[in-house]
Design a protein around this motif. Structure first.
Motif, PDB file in Angstrom:
ATOM      1  N   SER A 229      -0.061  -1.653   5.612  1.00  0.00           N
ATOM      2  CA  SER A 229       0.753  -1.718   6.831  1.00  0.00           C
ATOM      3  C   SER A 229       1.343  -3.115   7.027  1.00  0.00           C
ATOM      4  CB  SER A 229      -0.069  -1.291   8.047  1.00  0.00           C
ATOM      5  OG  SER A 229      -1.245  -2.033   8.123  1.00  0.00           O
ATOM      6  N   ARG A 230       0.579  -4.149   6.606  1.00  0.00           N
ATOM      7  CA  ARG A 230       1.137  -5.507   6.708  1.00  0.00           C
ATOM      8  C   ARG A 230       2.350  -5.679   5.807  1.00  0.00           C
ATOM      9  NH1 ARG A 230      -0.063  -8.001  11.280  1.00  0.00           N
ATOM     10  NH2 ARG A 230      -2.287  -8.038  11.668  1.00  0.00           N
ATOM     11  N   GLU A 232       4.275  -3.285   4.791  1.00  0.00           N
ATOM     12  CA  GLU A 232       5.371  -2.493   5.358  1.00  0.00           C
ATOM     13  C   GLU A 232       6.063  -3.239   6.491  1.00  0.00           C
ATOM     14  OE1 GLU A 232       4.024   1.472   6.316  1.00  0.00           O
ATOM     15  OE2 GLU A 232       3.988   2.030   4.195  1.00  0.00           O
ATOM     16  N   SER A 233       5.258  -3.986   7.258  1.00  0.00           N
ATOM     17  CA  SER A 233       5.882  -4.792   8.330  1.00  0.00           C
ATOM     18  C   SER A 233       6.723  -5.901   7.729  1.00  0.00           C
ATOM     19  CB  SER A 233       4.811  -5.411   9.228  1.00  0.00           C
ATOM     20  OG  SER A 233       3.973  -4.418   9.735  1.00  0.00           O
ATOM     21  N   ILE A 235       8.262  -5.955   4.943  1.00  0.00           N
ATOM     22  CA  ILE A 235       9.501  -5.420   4.368  1.00  0.00           C
ATOM     23  C   ILE A 235      10.603  -5.341   5.425  1.00  0.00           C
ATOM     24  CG2 ILE A 235      10.540  -3.307   3.416  1.00  0.00           C
ATOM     25  CD1 ILE A 235       7.876  -2.842   1.959  1.00  0.00           C
ATOM     26  N   GLN A 236      10.181  -5.190   6.687  1.00  0.00           N
ATOM     27  CA  GLN A 236      11.160  -5.051   7.770  1.00  0.00           C
ATOM     28  C   GLN A 236      11.914  -6.349   8.060  1.00  0.00           C
ATOM     29  OE1 GLN A 236      11.622  -2.026   8.604  1.00  0.00           O
ATOM     30  NE2 GLN A 236       9.715  -1.277   7.672  1.00  0.00           N
ATOM     31  N   GLU A 237      11.373  -7.490   7.608  1.00  0.00           N
ATOM     32  CA  GLU A 237      12.024  -8.779   7.891  1.00  0.00           C
ATOM     33  C   GLU A 237      13.461  -8.765   7.374  1.00  0.00           C
ATOM     34  OE1 GLU A 237      10.822 -11.412   9.551  1.00  0.00           O
ATOM     35  OE2 GLU A 237       8.984 -10.255   9.971  1.00  0.00           O
ATOM     36  N   PRO A 238      14.424  -9.139   8.212  1.00  0.00           N
ATOM     37  CA  PRO A 238      15.827  -9.036   7.788  1.00  0.00           C
ATOM     38  C   PRO A 238      16.244 -10.125   6.798  1.00  0.00           C
ATOM     39  CG  PRO A 238      15.670  -9.882  10.033  1.00  0.00           C
ATOM     40  CD  PRO A 238      14.272  -9.577   9.600  1.00  0.00           C
ATOM     41  N   ASP A 239      15.543 -11.253   6.767  1.00  0.00           N
ATOM     42  CA  ASP A 239      16.048 -12.375   5.965  1.00  0.00           C
ATOM     43  C   ASP A 239      15.332 -12.555   4.637  1.00  0.00           C
ATOM     44  OD1 ASP A 239      17.722 -12.908   8.094  1.00  0.00           O
ATOM     45  OD2 ASP A 239      16.150 -14.083   9.092  1.00  0.00           O
ATOM     46  N   LEU A 240      14.788 -11.489   4.100  1.00  0.00           N
ATOM     47  CA  LEU A 240      14.081 -11.611   2.820  1.00  0.00           C
ATOM     48  C   LEU A 240      15.058 -11.922   1.691  1.00  0.00           C
ATOM     49  CD1 LEU A 240      11.601  -8.594   2.797  1.00  0.00           C
ATOM     50  CD2 LEU A 240      11.083 -10.998   3.220  1.00  0.00           C
ATOM     51  N   ALA A 245      11.555  -9.948  -1.875  1.00  0.00           N
ATOM     52  CA  ALA A 245      11.506  -8.492  -1.756  1.00  0.00           C
ATOM     53  C   ALA A 245      10.859  -7.873  -2.990  1.00  0.00           C
ATOM     54  CB  ALA A 245      12.911  -7.923  -1.572  1.00  0.00           C
ATOM     55  N   GLN A 249       7.530  -5.763  -3.029  1.00  0.00           N
ATOM     56  CA  GLN A 249       7.606  -4.418  -3.593  1.00  0.00           C
ATOM     57  C   GLN A 249       6.513  -4.195  -4.626  1.00  0.00           C
ATOM     58  OE1 GLN A 249       8.988  -1.584  -3.340  1.00  0.00           O
ATOM     59  NE2 GLN A 249       8.452  -0.750  -5.362  1.00  0.00           N
TER      60      GLN A 249
ATOM     61  N   ALA B  15      -0.968  -4.190  13.385  1.00  0.00           N
ATOM     62  CA  ALA B  15       0.164  -3.699  12.598  1.00  0.00           C
ATOM     63  C   ALA B  15       0.725  -2.419  13.196  1.00  0.00           C
ATOM     64  CB  ALA B  15      -0.282  -3.461  11.147  1.00  0.00           C
ATOM     65  N   PHE B 103      -2.371   4.941   5.491  1.00  0.00           N
ATOM     66  CA  PHE B 103      -1.149   5.716   5.734  1.00  0.00           C
ATOM     67  C   PHE B 103       0.029   4.761   5.843  1.00  0.00           C
ATOM     68  CE2 PHE B 103      -3.603   5.029   9.606  1.00  0.00           C
ATOM     69  CZ  PHE B 103      -2.757   4.190  10.308  1.00  0.00           C
ATOM     70  N   LEU B 105       3.178   3.307   7.877  1.00  0.00           N
ATOM     71  CA  LEU B 105       3.498   3.198   9.304  1.00  0.00           C
ATOM     72  C   LEU B 105       4.633   4.157   9.675  1.00  0.00           C
ATOM     73  CD1 LEU B 105       3.156  -0.653   9.746  1.00  0.00           C
ATOM     74  CD2 LEU B 105       1.626   1.119  10.621  1.00  0.00           C
ATOM     75  N   VAL B 168      13.109  -0.166   7.404  1.00  0.00           N
ATOM     76  CA  VAL B 168      13.116   0.041   5.954  1.00  0.00           C
ATOM     77  C   VAL B 168      12.013   1.045   5.620  1.00  0.00           C
ATOM     78  CG1 VAL B 168      12.858  -1.011   3.692  1.00  0.00           C
ATOM     79  CG2 VAL B 168      13.919  -2.293   5.562  1.00  0.00           C
ATOM     80  N   TYR B 216      17.055  -3.551  -1.332  1.00  0.00           N
ATOM     81  CA  TYR B 216      16.441  -4.315  -2.444  1.00  0.00           C
ATOM     82  C   TYR B 216      15.640  -3.475  -3.439  1.00  0.00           C
ATOM     83  CZ  TYR B 216      16.283  -7.724   1.479  1.00  0.00           C
ATOM     84  OH  TYR B 216      16.525  -8.491   2.572  1.00  0.00           O
ATOM     85  N   ILE B 218      13.481  -1.484  -2.712  1.00  0.00           N
ATOM     86  CA  ILE B 218      12.193  -1.143  -2.104  1.00  0.00           C
ATOM     87  C   ILE B 218      12.256   0.262  -1.530  1.00  0.00           C
ATOM     88  CG2 ILE B 218      10.634  -1.628  -0.176  1.00  0.00           C
ATOM     89  CD1 ILE B 218      11.371  -4.541  -0.408  1.00  0.00           C
TER      90      ILE B 218
END
Lengths: 416, 224
Positions: A229-230, A232-233, A235-240, A245, A249, B15, B103, B105, B168, B216, B218
């Motif tokens: 989950s960390r 996945e969070s 990955i949400q960062e817009p400035d990667l 990335a 991944q 999270a 799981f 998110l 994403v 990317y 991903i």
């Protein structure tokens, strides 16, 4: 492989055979020496008697070939000597061996040569008699020993065999295991106690191991969900950047892969620990159809067709979840390993399920495929647990599974 | 939407709350049985996420309290135990859904949304994003008012994106959403790629815009 009794019998046979041979030889030698000296004494006595007769009455008695008395010139004087000779017996028309005593005696100034003889038992007859006698005694002894041994050993070893029979029923999945028979014999009692200790240890180790897999997989799940989950969070960062990335991944795929592995291991442990007791009447055909739908992309991609032959249909009592997993794994395997442009044939009967697909011949015995973590090719990205799960599901339901390959045709049969 | 998350692992709790807050949900958290009892007694929630393994009590015991105090709330059980026993027991006691650790998110979010739809919008059930509308009752998708001819899997994927819009979504998460955990081909992303290509094509045929963006390598993001 030789039986214990066979081995002792063989050793006993060799030993007693040589003992009897030596005994026979000694008997022969001693007896012939004894007979010879007896014969010599007898010949000497006869001679003495002849001399006495000549001295007292002057009668010279002749009875060839047993007694020969001749007057000889005084000059020829022979000392008494024993020897063996062979004389032709006209009446019996054969040469007969004799023992003879030859010697000269002077009586009343006359010189007599006296030969006394007695028939000798033929050496070969003598030897044969001894061989026959010792041989038959030997045989008799052997036979009686064999029967006694057989009877006795069956009795003596009976606790051993019953321990063996009990032991054959042992499986580490038994809740407990206790050998009963020992027949009151110390050695077997010791064996029994040692085996009891050993099996108890095996059972407890097996239980610990089973629990361990379950507990370990379980304990991995929570930290793994945090990692997943960390990421996945993140990955949400817009400035990667692209490099970041890619790194996220790769860590993420690994964590997903690990999650799948622990899930499979946990699933396997749970089937083993019989934690899917709920069962209900299931329609296997509809499960097969829904699983086929799940695989539709792969089936289309390889231009396969799945033919389901079901005459009477198949309804059985089982756990839905396990039945789905069984079909999913077998169908998935069939699709994955079949050559393209072909058919996968499923035959469904009231008491069996058969799935046929073509594919490259196996490099190993099919039963090896059911081993945990066994992979047909090292490049494969599967864990090698699919068929182990299938096997455990079959075991849990007392179903019988076979895997055969003939002319590139792979066939898996599950008998309910 | 007000949500109570009962979970003893602080990191995971954070999270989950972080993701759901960004989704516009109002999240409260409880990391022990004791705290959960407190919150349940004091407030009303729309959705409750409950981890069954708590340090100071069995999560299953909280279910009756939830049914008593928050009977309208949708209840989603989270467990690391992956055990059918717990699942059956939990669902018997009145839980609405069950999700196993670990799981994704996005999957959690999708389950909560689906739960909320079933609970609170009886019958009339539409999700809209610009020209795209999904009706989750009739399982129909319309673009500019025209119905799309989607396969079941394409529909599921599109709904998953609509629910998790502006996020994403990883390929792994999509694969598991569509094919489940143990599928032999769940890690074959070519199939996802071709499904997404088809969805794009079908939306564009109805003069819709392409909202599905590659991120990317991903995964994908459904956004303007």
């Amino acid at each position: 492989m030789m039986k214990l009794l066979q081995k002792t019998n063989r050793a006993y046979f060799i030993l007693s055979a040589s003992a009897f041979a030596v005994a026979g030889l000694v008997t022969y030698l001693v007896l012939s020496l004894f007979l010879e000296s007896q014969l010599n004494e007898k010949l000497a006595a006869t001679k003495d008697h002849l001399v006495e007769t000549i001295e007292t009455s002057g009668v010279v008695y002749n009875d060839p070939p047993y007694i020969e008395v001749r007057e000889e010139p005084a000059s020829s004087e022979i000392k008494d000597s024993y020897s063996d000779t062979i004389i032709y017996d006209a009446s019996e028309k054969e040469s007969v061996p004799f023992r003879q005593l030859t010697g000269t005696v002077s009586i009343r100034d006359k010189n007599f040569k006296i030969i006394t003889r007695n028939t000798l038992i033929e050496k070969s007859d003598f030897l044969l008699t001894i061989i026959l006698t010792t041989g038959s005694v030997f045989l008799l002894l052997l036979l009686s020993l064999y029967f006694i041994n057989k009877k006795l050993s069956r009795k003596i070893w009976s606790p051993f065999y019953s321990i063996l029979d009990e032991l054959k029923k042992f499986s580490p999945e038994n809740a407990s295991f206790d050998l009963i028979a020992s027949g009151g014999i110390e050695e077997f009692e010791e064996l029994r106690l040692t085996l009891n200790k050993l099996t108890a240890k095996v059972i407890s180790d097996y239980q610990v191991l089973k629990r361990f897999t379950e507990d370990a997989s379980h304990e991995i799940q929570t930290p793994l969900s945090i990692v997943q989950s960390r990421l996945e969070s993140l990955i949400q960062e817009p400035d990667l950047t692209e490099i970041q990335a890619a790194q996220i991944q790769s860590a993420y795929s690994a964590s997903v892969r690990l999650a799948k592995l622990t899930r499979s291991m946990l699933f396997l442990a749970r089937i083993e620990n019989r934690q899917y007791p709920e069962s209900e009447e299931i329609d296997l055909e509809s499960i097969i159809r829904s699983q086929t739908e799940l695989f539709s992309e792969a089936i289309r991609e390889k231009s396969l067709s799945v033919e389901i032959h079901s005459d009477s249909g198949c309804s059985l009592n089982a756990n839905v979840f396990l039945a789905e997993s069984l079909i999913q794994n077998l169908l998935g395997n069939a699709i994955k390993h079949s050559f393209g442009n072909s058919s996968i044939i499923i035959e469904l009967k009231q008491d069996s399920f058969v799935i046929l697909n073509n594919g490259a011949p196996l490099q190993v015995e099919p039963r090896k495929l059911f081993d945990r973590f066994y992979k047909a090719s090292s490049s494969s990205d599967s864990f090698g647990l699919g068929l182990s799960i299938v096997m455990e599901i079959c075991k849990a339901n007392n179903w019988h599974i076979t895997y055969t390959v003939e002319n590139n045709l792979h066939k898996v049969t599950v008998k309910f | 939407m007000k949500i109570l998350i009962i979970e003893d692992e602080k990191d995971l709790l954070e999270a989950m709350a972080g993701y759901l807050t960004l989704e516009g949900m109002l999240c409260e958290t409880a990391s022990t049985f004791f705290k959960a009892e407190d919150s349940l007694s004091a407030y009303n929630y729309d959705i409750i996420i409950l981890d069954l393994t708590l340090p100071d009590g069995n999560g299953l015991d909280l279910i009756s309290l939830i049914k008593e105090r928050n009977s309208k709330a949708g209840l989603l059980i989270v467990s690391a135990r992956n055990s059918l026993d717990d699942k059956v027991k939990g669902l018997d006691l009145g839980a609405d859904d069950y999700i196993t650790k670990p799981f994704h998110l996005a999957e959690l979010n999708s389950r909560i949304r689906s739960l909320a739809r079933r609970r609170f919008f009886d019958g009339k059930n539409e999700l809209t994003f610009n020209e795209i509308t999904i009706n989750t009752d009739s399982l129909e998708v319309a673009v500019n008012g025209e119905l799309l001819d989607l396969t079941r899997k394409e529909y599921d994927i599109l709904l998953y994106f609509m629910v998790n819009r502006n996020r994403v979504i990883t390929r792994e998460s999509i694969a598991e959403h569509i094919w489940g955990d143990n599928s032999t081909f769940a890690d074959n992303f070519d199939f996802i790629y071709s499904h997404i290509k088809n969805i794009r094509k079908k939306i564009e045929q109805k003069k819709g815009k392409n909202y599905l963006h590659n991120i990317y390598g991903i995964g994908y993001k459904f956004s303007e």
